[in-house]
Design an enzyme around this catalytic site. Structure first.
Site, mmCIF file in Angstrom:
data_model
loop_
_atom_site.group_PDB
_atom_site.id
_atom_site.type_symbol
_atom_site.label_atom_id
_atom_site.label_comp_id
_atom_site.label_asym_id
_atom_site.label_seq_id
_atom_site.Cartn_x
_atom_site.Cartn_y
_atom_site.Cartn_z
ATOM 1 N N ARG A 25 -60.797 -19.698 -3.961
ATOM 2 C CA ARG A 25 -60.528 -18.977 -2.713
ATOM 3 C C ARG A 25 -61.455 -19.410 -1.589
ATOM 4 N NH1 ARG A 25 -58.825 -16.142 -6.981
ATOM 5 N NH2 ARG A 25 -57.180 -14.544 -6.800
ATOM 6 N N ASP A 314 -59.065 -12.197 -18.970
ATOM 7 C CA ASP A 314 -59.463 -13.546 -19.368
ATOM 8 C C ASP A 314 -60.493 -13.546 -20.496
ATOM 9 O OD1 ASP A 314 -57.764 -14.808 -17.594
ATOM 10 O OD2 ASP A 314 -59.253 -14.924 -15.998
ATOM 11 N N LYS A 341 -50.373 -17.139 -20.226
ATOM 12 C CA LYS A 341 -51.539 -17.880 -19.743
ATOM 13 C C LYS A 341 -51.339 -19.364 -20.091
ATOM 14 C CE LYS A 341 -54.050 -14.513 -17.985
ATOM 15 N NZ LYS A 341 -54.584 -14.556 -16.602
ATOM 16 N N ARG A 345 -51.941 -16.679 -25.630
ATOM 17 C CA ARG A 345 -53.280 -16.417 -26.165
ATOM 18 C C ARG A 345 -53.284 -15.387 -27.287
ATOM 19 N NH1 ARG A 345 -56.760 -16.728 -20.464
ATOM 20 N NH2 ARG A 345 -56.780 -19.014 -20.387
ATOM 21 N N ARG A 387 -60.177 -21.388 -22.533
ATOM 22 C CA ARG A 387 -60.809 -20.179 -23.077
ATOM 23 C C ARG A 387 -60.675 -20.101 -24.604
ATOM 24 N NH1 ARG A 387 -62.553 -18.202 -18.447
ATOM 25 N NH2 ARG A 387 -61.146 -18.153 -16.653
#
Length: 428
Positions: A25, A314, A341, A345, A387
């Site tokens: 951002r 997350d 995702k 996951r 992740r």
């Protein structure tokens, strides 16, 4: 790749990389602002570097030094048509937020990504933007990338009730609303991370936030800023869990972002009886950050669901690992979002940790984890998901005999290029 195993304790201090959401951002706001934006502690990982590449292709001058990223903003109206498609790699944040930014421009754009991006649903962004007057479509009229955005559309205000709790969808609508006529009203289903809203104010804009309702007016202009990105709490989460479950550990994580919309994992650790202390918290260029200290703890199972889920979505893969080392059953629910995702996951966590000896049952919207279970050597895969890969390295620290081989370890560089080095730096 052979993972690090059977190390008795992690001790020391590290500073985790800059927050991924905020790094994306910061480039976006720097580009649509007037003047120069200087960003420090930017996350130089694949996803965020992809955002830089995209804005360079749109005519924004961006300089990269060892310490800083300098964005020479053009304002919305200064963005130019790219010479070809924008390839954003693996970044769901980039493609979805760029759809909002480019929906109101006066040129056409095609955005594409890797094979993971091509499987991720985009209707959740396209449909509200189309309600505002945007013209865009996915491959062969589907909701999947590549996404074609037809410019020269006049965007209009709308009032929108979000069907899913998604900061990416919300942010895409906000970026479009900044280019629309009138005031757009967004009603969130549940509170999600609010970095976009705070950056609007940081860059001199106006936005109203009242509970789950957001109001944003079109036609605003922004001014370049200097900012320091705090450490990513989602990256810190792997070391938080490592410190709690690896015997003889005490880890200090400095300059971690403490935005309340992101710290759900702290609440879960407290529920489970873990030792986690936050100290030296302060506001660095308007961003709350502090030092997090964790040490090895006896843990108990818990139930995780409801409005906390967007605050830790997350972190659920590594929270599931944490639960395998807690006494009793942990239930994670209301987390169906995990299915869309980088990989599914829910299935990935259950499959890979069960290979290592965990007792996990996947459900439609979460996981049931029965602890405490010892973990053993196995061949595992990240599925190309950063992740999942990092979670499996933390799991490997508990393996006493044999090797843990990880397929597709390169996925970790999406958000944490120095992850394995930082693990080694904490070994006793």
């Amino acid at each position: 790749m052979k993972l690090i195993t059977n190390k008795q304790g992690l001790v020391g201090a590290i500073t985790v990389p800059g927050d991924k959401s905020m790094s994306h951002r910061s480039i976006m706001f720097g580009a649509i602002a007037e003047g120069k934006t200087v960003i420090r502690h930017f996350l130089r990982a694949d996803d965020c570097l992809g955002t830089i590449k995209a804005f360079k292709a749109l005519g924004v001058k961006i300089e990269e030094t060892e310490e800083e990223i300098i964005v020479h903003g053009t304002g919305f109206d200064g963005l130019k048509q790219a010479d070809g498609p924008l390839d954003i790699g693996n970044s769901g944040t980039t493609i979805r937020l760029m759809m909002g930014i480019l929906a109101g421009r006066d040129f056409d754009t095609v955005i594409l990504g890797d094979e993971s991006i091509a499987k991720r649903p985009m209707n959740r962004v396209m449909l509200p933007l189309q309600q505002m007057g945007a013209k865009m479509h996915g491959k062969d009229g589907s909701e999947f990338a590549p996404i074609t955005i037809n410019g020269k559309q006049s965007l209009k205000r709308m009032e929108y009730h979000m069907p899913v709790a998604s900061a990416q969808v919300k942010s895409a609508i906000i970026f479009a609303a900044l280019q629309a006529e009138g005031e757009t009203i967004i009603h969130e289903k549940e509170k999600t991370r609010d970095h976009t809203e705070h950056m609007i104010r940081q860059f001199g804009g106006e936005i109203e936030m009242d509970g789950l309702t957001i109001r944003v007016k079109g036609g605003q202009t922004f001014t370049g800023q200097e900012m320091t990105v705090p450490g990513d709490v989602s990256s810190a989460a792997f070391f938080i869990v490592a410190g709690l479950i690896t015997p003889g550990s005490e880890i200090e994580l400095t300059h971690v972002g403490l935005n309340p919309t992101r710290t759900g994992i702290f609440d879960v650790v407290e529920q489970m009886g873990g030792s986690l202390v936050v100290k030296d918290s302060s506001r660095s260029t308007g961003k709350l950050a502090g030092t997090v200290v964790v040490k090895t703890s006896d843990l108990k199972g818990t139930e995780i669901g409801g409005d906390i889920i967007p605050r830790l979505i997350d972190e659920i893969p590594v929270i599931a690992l944490l639960a395998t080392q807690a006494e009793g059953t942990t239930i994670i629910k209301d987390a169906a979002e995990l299915k869309v995702k980088e990989t599914n996951r829910i299935d990935a966590v259950a499959t890979e940790l069960n290979k290592m000896g965990a007792d996990i049952t996947p459900t439609e919207d979460g996981l049931i984890i029965r602890g405490k279970t010892p973990l053993h050597a196995a061949n595992v895969t990240s599925y190309g998901d950063h992740r999942i890969g990092m979670m499996l390295q933390i799991a490997a620290l508990l393996v006493e005999e044999g090797d843990v081989e990880l397929e597709r370890p390169e996925a970790v560089s999406v958000s944490y290029p120095t992850f394995f080095e930082d693990i080694r730096s904490l070994l006793k």
